[in-house]
Scaffold this active site. Structure first.
Site, PDB file in Angstrom:
ATOM      1  N   GLY A  11       0.817  -1.204   0.000  1.00  0.00           N
ATOM      2  CA  GLY A  11       0.000   0.000   0.000  1.00  0.00           C
ATOM      3  C   GLY A  11       0.849   1.252   0.000  1.00  0.00           C
ATOM      4  O   GLY A  11       1.864   1.317   0.696  1.00  0.00           O
ATOM      5  N   ARG A  72       0.793  -5.334  -5.983  1.00  0.00           N
ATOM      6  CA  ARG A  72       0.856  -6.605  -5.269  1.00  0.00           C
ATOM      7  C   ARG A  72       1.453  -7.636  -6.219  1.00  0.00           C
ATOM      8  O   ARG A  72       1.247  -7.576  -7.428  1.00  0.00           O
ATOM      9  CB  ARG A  72      -0.540  -7.053  -4.840  1.00  0.00           C
ATOM     10  CG  ARG A  72      -1.341  -5.984  -4.102  1.00  0.00           C
ATOM     11  CD  ARG A  72      -0.835  -5.728  -2.704  1.00  0.00           C
ATOM     12  NE  ARG A  72      -1.643  -4.736  -1.998  1.00  0.00           N
ATOM     13  CZ  ARG A  72      -1.384  -4.299  -0.784  1.00  0.00           C
ATOM     14  NH1 ARG A  72      -0.341  -4.775  -0.124  1.00  0.00           N
ATOM     15  NH2 ARG A  72      -2.169  -3.392  -0.207  1.00  0.00           N
ATOM     16  N   ASP A 103       4.829  -4.747   6.101  1.00  0.00           N
ATOM     17  CA  ASP A 103       5.263  -6.099   6.457  1.00  0.00           C
ATOM     18  C   ASP A 103       5.355  -7.026   5.252  1.00  0.00           C
ATOM     19  O   ASP A 103       6.264  -7.858   5.165  1.00  0.00           O
ATOM     20  CB  ASP A 103       4.363  -6.695   7.535  1.00  0.00           C
ATOM     21  CG  ASP A 103       2.884  -6.642   7.177  1.00  0.00           C
ATOM     22  OD1 ASP A 103       2.543  -6.113   6.107  1.00  0.00           O
ATOM     23  OD2 ASP A 103       2.073  -7.145   7.972  1.00  0.00           O
ATOM     24  N   THR A 125       4.304   2.681   5.775  1.00  0.00           N
ATOM     25  CA  THR A 125       2.925   2.214   5.861  1.00  0.00           C
ATOM     26  C   THR A 125       2.149   3.118   6.798  1.00  0.00           C
ATOM     27  O   THR A 125       2.656   3.489   7.867  1.00  0.00           O
ATOM     28  CB  THR A 125       2.833   0.760   6.365  1.00  0.00           C
ATOM     29  OG1 THR A 125       1.475   0.451   6.691  1.00  0.00           O
ATOM     30  CG2 THR A 125       3.694   0.536   7.597  1.00  0.00           C
ATOM     31  N   ASP A 127      -0.284   2.337   8.610  1.00  0.00           N
ATOM     32  CA  ASP A 127      -0.812   1.594   9.756  1.00  0.00           C
ATOM     33  C   ASP A 127       0.084   1.661  10.994  1.00  0.00           C
ATOM     34  O   ASP A 127      -0.348   1.304  12.083  1.00  0.00           O
ATOM     35  CB  ASP A 127      -1.035   0.128   9.393  1.00  0.00           C
ATOM     36  CG  ASP A 127      -2.197  -0.068   8.433  1.00  0.00           C
ATOM     37  OD1 ASP A 127      -3.100   0.791   8.420  1.00  0.00           O
ATOM     38  OD2 ASP A 127      -2.196  -1.058   7.683  1.00  0.00           O
ATOM     39  N   ASP A 129       2.465  -0.276  11.870  1.00  0.00           N
ATOM     40  CA  ASP A 129       2.436  -1.614  12.476  1.00  0.00           C
ATOM     41  C   ASP A 129       3.720  -2.419  12.263  1.00  0.00           C
ATOM     42  O   ASP A 129       3.701  -3.650  12.350  1.00  0.00           O
ATOM     43  CB  ASP A 129       1.243  -2.406  11.926  1.00  0.00           C
ATOM     44  CG  ASP A 129       1.309  -2.592  10.415  1.00  0.00           C
ATOM     45  OD1 ASP A 129       2.149  -1.947   9.748  1.00  0.00           O
ATOM     46  OD2 ASP A 129       0.502  -3.379   9.887  1.00  0.00           O
ATOM     47  N   ARG A 171      -6.296  -3.101   9.761  1.00  0.00           N
ATOM     48  CA  ARG A 171      -6.804  -4.474   9.833  1.00  0.00           C
ATOM     49  C   ARG A 171      -6.324  -5.182  11.099  1.00  0.00           C
ATOM     50  O   ARG A 171      -7.089  -5.838  11.785  1.00  0.00           O
ATOM     51  CB  ARG A 171      -6.376  -5.276   8.596  1.00  0.00           C
ATOM     52  CG  ARG A 171      -7.114  -4.932   7.330  1.00  0.00           C
ATOM     53  CD  ARG A 171      -6.891  -5.986   6.255  1.00  0.00           C
ATOM     54  NE  ARG A 171      -5.488  -6.223   5.995  1.00  0.00           N
ATOM     55  CZ  ARG A 171      -4.754  -5.530   5.138  1.00  0.00           C
ATOM     56  NH1 ARG A 171      -5.299  -4.535   4.449  1.00  0.00           N
ATOM     57  NH2 ARG A 171      -3.471  -5.797   4.951  1.00  0.00           N
TER      58      ARG A 171
END
Length: 319
Positions: A11, A72, A103, A125, A127, A129, A171
């Site tokens: 992303g 992707r 990740d 990212t 996120d 994360d 997510r």
């Protein structure tokens, strides 16, 4: 090492362009050649690669998204796909690779590392994360996008005396929900790392109404459930007129904040330094405002955890 490559994968995140710029200009400053790989690992397999010059990264520091595009690539998860990628790197004489992403991107860099090919991961990212770093590139910009939306939605919630459920990205990590909820004054925050209690949320809404509060904001991370699903539960339990806003991909876009530009520049430059020192299989990050690097394979074994103290504070301040 005289020739390196750089790619973005997964992303997109605001700040990827400043990171690309830092990699290219840091490398050229030290006499290295830099090759840009377009469309992530898919472009690596297909050989969509070109040499980048100083001018190639001009006027991109303020732009969201990624100049190198992203895609992707299921094929790169296979041994055959990884071998095709390595052949392309050899064809172009690229001796080391900077991978900017999350990740999934790190998994690709890990695979190349295990094949003996030096890679350095840069955390990009929204996120936030990636273990081993306090912040990832893009998180601050996405956070400010969400806060701006919360402020605007609150105006409408107040005017119409309604409860609004705002669904944000995340997510498996609730950082966007947690940080935006705290800074936006949300009444309730639901994150994947902590099981939500519907009765507590409902009770808080009812107590607010009892003391004259006529509107509420509830932030839901997509990893918990959709905003629509939670709004339906709220309607069923309280009968309160509830509206839903799904912020979606707007969280990924926009000009990166000053914080993200500086972070991206520091991390991108450090990745080049590691390759110049012939240190592959590393990931860069920032901890307590100090640059760090760590084994990328070990990084993927760690688990990202939400800030428990921040979550507790949000609950205490939203009574």
């Amino acid at each position: 090492m005289k020739r390196i490559g750089v790619l973005t994968s997964g992303g997109d995140a605001p700040g990827m362009n400043p990171a690309i710029r830092a990699v290219v200009r840091k490398a050229i400053y030290h006499g290295l050649e830099v090759y840009g790989i377009y469309q992530g690992y898919q472009g690596l397999i297909s050989g969509n690669i070109e040499k980048l010059e100083l001018g190639s990264v001009g006027d991109i520091i303020h732009r969201g998204g990624t100049k190198l595009y992203s895609a992707r690539c299921e094929e790169f998860k296979t041994l055959e796909g990884q071998k095709k990628g390595i052949e392309q790197l050899k064809k172009f004489g690229i001796e080391g690779l900077v991978v900017i992403g999350g990740d999934g991107s790190y998994m690709g860099a890990k695979a190349l590392t295990e094949h003996g090919y030096p890679c350095v991961g840069v955390p990009g990212t929204i996120d936030n994360d990636i273990p081993g770093t306090d912040f990832t590139i893009g998180f601050d910009t996405a956070l400010n996008t969400v806060i701006d939306a919360i402020d605007k939605i609150r105006d409408t919630a107040t005017s119409h005396e309604r409860t609004f459920v705002i669904e944000v990205m995340g997510r498996n990590a609730g950082d966007i929900a947690l940080w935006s909820g705290l800074s936006g004054g949300a009444e309730s925050i639901l994150i994947p790392e902590d099981p939500y209690n519907l009765e507590k949320v409902v009770d808080k809404i009812k107590k607010g109404h009892a003391r004259g509060k006529k509107h509420s904001i509830i932030i839901v991370a997509e990893g918990v459930m959709s905003g629509g699903e939670f709004a339906a539960l709220m309607k069923e339990k309280t009968g309160v007129d509830t509206r839903v806003s799904v912020l979606g991909h707007m969280q990924r876009g926009g000009s990166p904040t000053a914080s993200d530009r500086v972070l991206a520049s520091r991390l991108g430059a450090r990745a080049v330094e590691l390759l110049m020192e012939n240190k592959g299989g590393r990931a860069v990050g920032i901890q307590r405002n100090e640059l760090v690097d760590y084994d990328i394979i070990e990084t993927l074994k760690m688990e990202h955890k939400a800030d428990v103290d921040l979550y507790r504070l949000s609950q205490e301040l939203s009574i």
